[in-house]
Design an enzyme around this catalytic site. Structure first.
Site, PDB file in Angstrom:
ATOM      1  N   LYS A  34       9.485  -7.946   1.978  1.00 36.78           N
ATOM      2  CA  LYS A  34       8.793  -7.104   0.985  1.00 36.78           C
ATOM      3  C   LYS A  34       7.835  -6.138   1.689  1.00 36.78           C
ATOM      4  O   LYS A  34       7.533  -6.316   2.884  1.00 36.78           O
ATOM      5  CB  LYS A  34       8.033  -8.010   0.015  1.00 36.78           C
ATOM      6  CG  LYS A  34       7.061  -8.943   0.710  1.00 36.78           C
ATOM      7  CD  LYS A  34       6.741 -10.167  -0.144  1.00 36.78           C
ATOM      8  CE  LYS A  34       5.704 -11.015   0.542  1.00 36.78           C
ATOM      9  NZ  LYS A  34       5.521 -12.310  -0.113  1.00 36.78           N
ATOM     10  N   TYR A 248     -20.102   9.537  11.732  1.00 40.23           N
ATOM     11  CA  TYR A 248     -20.708   9.568  10.401  1.00 40.23           C
ATOM     12  C   TYR A 248     -21.893   8.615  10.328  1.00 40.23           C
ATOM     13  O   TYR A 248     -21.805   7.458  10.759  1.00 40.23           O
ATOM     14  CB  TYR A 248     -19.700   9.134   9.341  1.00 40.23           C
ATOM     15  CG  TYR A 248     -18.648  10.167   9.025  1.00 40.23           C
ATOM     16  CD1 TYR A 248     -19.001  11.409   8.480  1.00 40.23           C
ATOM     17  CD2 TYR A 248     -17.304   9.894   9.238  1.00 40.23           C
ATOM     18  CE1 TYR A 248     -18.032  12.337   8.171  1.00 40.23           C
ATOM     19  CE2 TYR A 248     -16.328  10.820   8.927  1.00 40.23           C
ATOM     20  CZ  TYR A 248     -16.692  12.051   8.388  1.00 40.23           C
ATOM     21  OH  TYR A 248     -15.735  12.969   8.082  1.00 40.23           O
TER      22      TYR A 248
HETATM   23  C1  LIG Z   1       5.531 -13.305   0.723  1.00 37.93           C
HETATM   24  C2  LIG Z   1       6.158 -14.555   0.258  1.00 37.93           C
HETATM   25  C3  LIG Z   1       6.821 -15.401   1.163  1.00 37.93           C
HETATM   26  C4  LIG Z   1       6.718 -15.212   2.664  1.00 37.93           C
HETATM   27  O1  LIG Z   1       5.444 -15.679   3.051  1.00 37.93           O
HETATM   28  P1  LIG Z   1       4.946 -15.750   4.567  1.00 37.93           P
HETATM   29  O2  LIG Z   1       3.652 -16.467   4.480  1.00 37.93           O
HETATM   30  O3  LIG Z   1       4.792 -14.337   5.007  1.00 37.93           O
HETATM   31  O4  LIG Z   1       5.974 -16.484   5.353  1.00 37.93           O
HETATM   32  C5  LIG Z   1       7.519 -16.481   0.649  1.00 37.93           C
HETATM   33  N1  LIG Z   1       7.532 -16.747  -0.682  1.00 37.93           N
HETATM   34  C6  LIG Z   1       6.880 -15.977  -1.583  1.00 37.93           C
HETATM   35  C7  LIG Z   1       6.914 -16.331  -3.011  1.00 37.93           C
HETATM   36  C8  LIG Z   1       6.150 -14.870  -1.137  1.00 37.93           C
HETATM   37  O5  LIG Z   1       5.478 -14.131  -2.028  1.00 37.93           O
END
Ligand SMILES: *Cc1c(COP(=O)(O)O)cnc(C)c1O
Length: 356
Positions: A34, A248
């Site tokens: 994702k 800044y």
């Molecule tokens: C993002 C996500 C994962 C992967 O998690 P990691 O901690 O990056 O391995 C797995 N399951 C769900 C439901 C997630 O949202």
């Protein structure tokens, strides 16, 4: 070149997947890709994982799923945020598998014609998924839609804390829901673990693990191979007299005659403003402190003690001297956020994945 270089090691991603695949033993090892492959670029990342042998992929949104389907026509692609309304028909047409998170999502999937889907349960994280207390009613209302369910899944809230007793409690809650669902969904596989859960051991693996951050070299997978390196050129060096200030708000004042190097990256590139004065960069293996606030496109470094430094020098932001998690800690955040905040302005260099 005046552009910082983000080097992404696709071979390391493939090897991290294989290492997690070995750890998860009999379970299938899926990949969470994702948010543009955790900021590293969905196309090269998905290609490297597919080449390594990964066949199940998890994205958050329908748009991410559609883009990934274009890259991997044969992969199993799960939509973690599920579907609703119009999205259900689109997901079905593309052969995407929605993680149905609530009765209204199950109804939307039925309305679109149903088919292979996943059912996500909220077994204690309190974020997303069907409540176990709603399962009996949901099964009664949607037995036929759910009969096509291929995966029952849930998510752990403390998987990065192996000693936390909540892990066992959440697992027991998941077991109880699985038991209640079994008669209606005899063929569905089960999935509970992300990277952290995979490291908790076989009791957490079930049929499929969903690894994200560990693939990209981040904690809690301490044995991961680093994936990301970030270097920046120096675009200007200036000598400043004692008493003059930089940046800044003039938060930094030279206590001695000083040299300041300016680098072309800032908080718009994921070098968070919170890192101002909280972190060094690395030059020739030695830390050099920031001078003044990080701005949107630039940061300034006190290089008074680096006599050889010039506009030809290259500065390490993330690399052998300091990994992504150490930088995240300095910024008061986690590796996940550092990666997904990297932005689009770096020159990206991909080191090749080895195929099998
Ligand atoms: C993002 C996500 C994962 C992967 O998690 P990691 O901690 O990056 O391995 C797995 N399951 C769900 C439901 C997630 O949202």
């Amino acid at each position: 070149m005046n552009t910082p270089v983000l080097t992404i090691d696709l071979g390391a991603i493939a090897r991290n997947w294989r290492a997690l695949d070995v750890l998860s033993e009999e379970a299938e090892t899926g990949a969470a890709v994702k948010a543009d492959g955790y900021g590293l670029g969905i196309e090269p990342v998905a290609g490297a994982l597919w080449g390594a042998g990964c066949r199940s992929f998890f994205v958050a949104t329908l748009d991410e799923g559609i883009a990934l389907r274009g890259l991997l026509p044969e992969a199993a692609i799960y939509l973690l945020n599920g579907v609703s309304g119009d999205g259900a028909a689109e997901a079905r047409a593309r052969g995407l598998i929605p993680c149905l998170n609530a009765p209204h999502q199950v109804a939307a999937w039925r309305g679109a014609g149903g088919g292979p889907c996943a059912l996500q349960l909220d077994t204690g994280m309190g974020r997303l998924g069907v409540q176990p207390s709603d399962l009996v009613e949901l099964l009664a209302d949607e037995r036929e839609t759910l009969a096509a369910c291929v995966l029952v899944m849930s998510h752990l809230a403390f998987a990065d804390e192996p000693e936390n007793p909540h892990n066992a409690l959440l697992r027991e809650a998941f077991e109880a829901s699985l038991g209640a669902l079994r008669p209606a969904l005899p063929n569905a596989r089960a999935s509970l673990a992300a990277t952290g859960g995979t490291l908790l051991g076989p009791a957490f693996h079930y049929d499929l693990v969903r690894c994200g951050i560990g693939l990209y070299g981040g904690l809690p997978f301490a044995d991961a191979e680093p994936v990301v390196m970030l270097t920046a050129p120096v675009i200007q060096v200036r000598d400043v007299p004692a008493g003059s200030s930089v940046g800044y708000g003039a938060t930094w004042t030279a206590r001695r005659p000083s040299r300041i190097a300016t680098l072309p990256l800032g908080y718009a590139d994921g070098f968070h403003r919170a890192l101002s004065s909280a972190t060094p960069v690395w030059i020739d293996g030695r830390p050099a402190p920031l001078a003044g606030r990080v701005s949107m496109d630039l940061l300034t470094v006190d290089v008074t003690d680096f006599l050889d430094l010039s506009e030809k020098s290259v500065v390490e932001i993330v690399g052998p001297n300091r990994g992504i998690d150490a930088l995240a800690t300095d910024a008061g955040t986690i590796g996940y956020e550092m990666l997904t905040a990297l932005g689009s302005r770096y020159e990206r260099r991909y080191k090749g994945a080895d195929r099998n």
